[in-house]
Enzyme design. Structure first.
Site, mmCIF file in Angstrom:
data_model
loop_
_atom_site.group_PDB
_atom_site.id
_atom_site.type_symbol
_atom_site.label_atom_id
_atom_site.label_comp_id
_atom_site.label_asym_id
_atom_site.label_seq_id
_atom_site.Cartn_x
_atom_site.Cartn_y
_atom_site.Cartn_z
ATOM 1 N N GLY D 203 28.945 51.025 40.610
ATOM 2 C CA GLY D 203 28.135 51.798 41.553
ATOM 3 C C GLY D 203 27.062 51.008 42.257
ATOM 4 N N LEU D 229 36.001 55.037 41.802
ATOM 5 C CA LEU D 229 35.019 54.058 42.306
ATOM 6 C C LEU D 229 34.899 52.831 41.390
ATOM 7 C CD1 LEU D 229 32.813 53.350 44.391
ATOM 8 C CD2 LEU D 229 31.185 54.545 42.910
ATOM 9 N N ASP D 230 35.175 51.648 41.929
ATOM 10 C CA ASP D 230 35.005 50.370 41.219
ATOM 11 C C ASP D 230 35.865 50.269 39.962
ATOM 12 O OD1 ASP D 230 33.161 49.721 43.146
ATOM 13 O OD2 ASP D 230 31.445 50.372 41.975
ATOM 14 N N GLN D 231 36.972 51.016 39.921
ATOM 15 C CA GLN D 231 37.829 51.009 38.737
ATOM 16 C C GLN D 231 39.227 50.485 39.031
ATOM 17 O OE1 GLN D 231 36.701 51.708 35.739
ATOM 18 N NE2 GLN D 231 34.692 52.379 36.435
#
Lengths: 286, 286, 286, 286
Positions: D203, D229-231
């Site tokens: 994040g 998100l960001d995974q």
């Protein structure tokens, strides 16, 4: 353990189209289950290198059978090759002088099973580590190396190595220069850890040389020993960052951590038949 | 920006007890607010090095006043010293040849404000980067360096540097050997990036030398230029891991990333007065 | 040995102008010869940290005298401070479970004099390493930690630590979660090595978590133990590159090398009083 | 250029004995000259991955012919596969916000030929880099992304990507969260650089999170974008050492160097078809 239960086929030959297909085809035809495979074609020299790790139990006829089937192909393609049974631990004789960090490290990795080898004995020109070695159940030989009679010392070491049916000598900070004829006798059978990032700082006191030069990283190099001092084929290297405040003593301390790791990696690569030679360069299939 | 609003005091002198107390005491007496302080006593040579970063607005009397007050102490302790106003950007002239990666990198860092400097001009022995440089609003000078008349070329460069009131020349992969008298004229005023981990692979084609030697790491070295080719004081170095499959072309590509980073770090250390010299060794207060 | 013959003064206090001058002035007035000095002003929190390493023989009146002279200044500036005589080795109790790589490493560094400490004993919930430890002349205590009665086990460990006049506990891959009250009793006196790059992969089997996530580097973290599992202040960390071919077993093997080095660095920093705390962050003067 | 003149065959399928032999045999039968070959058998999942780089001029019948011959084998072994003509540069659309370091870096690598791609356009929610981009002869689209009407913005971006016949979107520090349906539409076609060593610090403001946590290394992660998100699957990561004196601003500056290098490596791997997916893990044949 990575290689327990495996045979390792390594080979090199002039490059041409179709080598992978033919080798893989032959291995498959014999039922060989490949668990790890690597190859490399050197575009500058036109040489092809290959390593195949095969489940030993998948080769119904055993290694002897494999060799008989493989030999004609090897001859046709002009290969240098060998197949090694990883279930049989290699016999590694460790040579050490007065600093024990690499010895401790190797013994710890051997005890934990990380390094799959037998250690028939440890040889040293000092008595310092007799207790530690013998506690591990390993014979310890003290072979003094007097300045004026190195010949006798090295023939004693040769005898120990031969009698111990050694496959490999590891110079774990053994601070004596090996005679040229000794090195020539054991090509690719002696691994040394040099405490610098070669080709910088060949010879004695590399950390002091590094300090004088003001380098910002110091390192260590694991290499096969040849008659050319510190010039043998490089197996692995690494470095650590230092700065102006680090005295030669600090460099020595920091360098020890790099030496241990680089030496143990180099030894493992060798034990697992991951290192192929080509002139003075290595191909290391990690 | 790290150093905007700061003055930087750097000094070296024979080591003795109480230097820190006396310098810090004097700075405090003048109201100086220290935002960053570093010192180093070289135990081998008995020399003391210090860098103090002081908020410029805390020195009520300004730099001139500070110098008057500091000079007697400096004299007494036998210091070499200087105080530099970081609010005034240093004037950096970049020299480049046919490869632009370091130039791109420096321009990007300059535009973003990361490198606090003015660039009066870029000089090159090729026309390749005129467009890029001029688009950035920076004058570009093409100075051919013909094999048979280097003297004229380097006197042109000297003139450009002097007319541009340059503080520093950065050789951003400028592939010409500077004449000895040129180097001597600008001690600690020329920064070069050499594409090897010095002292390995001095001179031409270091990546090809590295390939032949079979090293497992390649690197780059940022250093001040002296008449001794690639032997000047090292400011920073770094390396990257490579393996047998990396051809000289790969080494060149991988090395570029190291070169860019090491050069930009070295330039930043210089701009921020973090590099002190001591013979051929540097003290770098990062 | 770096710190033999030294006293180490460490302090923190609210930041203000002139602290360095006053501390350095007072040390100089007592004849103190500073061999290494570091300070750091945290601009976010307005806190000042300092470490001074002073030659013990230069303090004519000894530590007691120093303390009496220093106390008024410390009070005036609101310091937390301590002075430690590095000539007296700290007493370090090592806890280990079934994996011995960190234990081997610490014992090797202790024997060579690299880590300046006494080891009153080693405690383990297994018998595995009794022989090795006792061969080194160190008492070994086997304290089983049964799932249903941890309280008794940890009160036994507490007793061993207190009776052994321990200064520090090192969890050298001790695979038991310490009770909260145990942790609270020994703030900044228990160092753990966690086998991941925290804050990633808290808790059990971090290498398996790392494998599932497909990360390209794995690491290890040395930290002080607090009641919050794996959340205590970080002293040091490092990582090693891995790739898709590395199974969880490989990650375990590769990670061990990082664990050993990071733990030994963290322990050395602590022994040399290089670690200052500030909330959950550390200031480490390396 | 590494891949000019090559076709790249990539495939994955359930593992079994003999795959290499059959694939290599078929390639050889068609005259295919393999210049680089990699395979990997995932022992946990029983899946086999392969990448073969073949000289395009050695495939007499061209790619169409190859596909017709290969399809039956692919069907028999249950492969997912593709063959890609590396002579045709992929079309890469770069998205950027207010920070230009990754953009500068990518443009420099594109200009020098290091990254073999076409850049049909650059898209940004700011005007900042119009001049730089247009000077490179690349169209620049300013697409504001207002908080209350992101839908329109992202449908504009989608249109630009489709009209530009884009193969890949690179988020070069594009500081907007992509809508889930946008991500789902382009699986393995959007590469992001996240400015932390994931899975740590998902994040916003990862460097500030890292500062608070007191970590000793900060990093960057290049990954495919998924709705999480960001995974998304990690392509590459790297880290740099920091210490207590590094403020969040320093971490930002130091991190930028890691971001640039990791992003450019990830993009190159993708352009050269070196990245295969397997659930949320990548196999990267470097």
């Amino acid at each position: 353990m990575k290689d327990s239960g495996s045979c390792t086929l390594t080979l090199s030959c002039p490059d041409q189209t179709g080598i992978v297909a033919r080798v893989a085809g032959l291995v498959a035809a014999m039922g060989g289950w490949i668990t790890e495979a690597s190859h490399h074609a050197d575009p500058c020299q036109g040489i092809f290198f290959m390593r195949q790790q095969i489940r030993a139990d998948s080769l119904a006829g055993g290694i002897g059978d494999f060799c008989r089937s493989f030999a004609p192909l090897a001859r046709e393609l002009g290969m240098e090759w060998q197949i090694s049974d990883q279930r049989i631990p290699k016999r590694v004789i460790i040579l050490v002088s007065g600093q024990g960090h690499c010895l401790y490290d190797l013994l710890g990795r051997w005890r934990s099973g990380e390094l799959h080898m037998d250690i028939p004995c440890v040889v040293s020109n000092h008595e310092t580590f007799r207790g530690l070695v013998e506690w591990h159940g390993i014979p310890f030989y003290h072979v003094p190396v007097p300045e004026r009679d190195k010949t006798r010392a090295f023939s004693a070491i040769r005898e120990i190595f031969e009698n111990g049916k050694g496959d490999l000598m590891v110079l774990a900070r053994f601070m004596q220069i090996l005679p040229a004829d000794f090195c020539e006798r054991y090509p690719q059978k002696i691994i040394n850890i040099h405490h610098s990032f070669l080709p910088s700082f060949v010879g004695a006191q590399p950390y002091h040389q590094a300090y004088s030069k003001g380098v910002k990283l110091v390192g260590a190099t694991c290499h096969y020993v040849t008659p050319d001092l510190d010039q043998g084929p490089i197996i692995d290297q690494d470095v650590i960052r230092v700065n102006h405040a680090d005295t030669p003593d600090h460099l020595v301390r920091m360098g020890r951590d790099v030496e241990k790791i680089v030496l143990s990696r180099g030894v493992r690569y060798h034990l697992e038949n991951r290192v192929l030679l080509h002139g003075n360069r290595t191909v290391v299939f990690t």
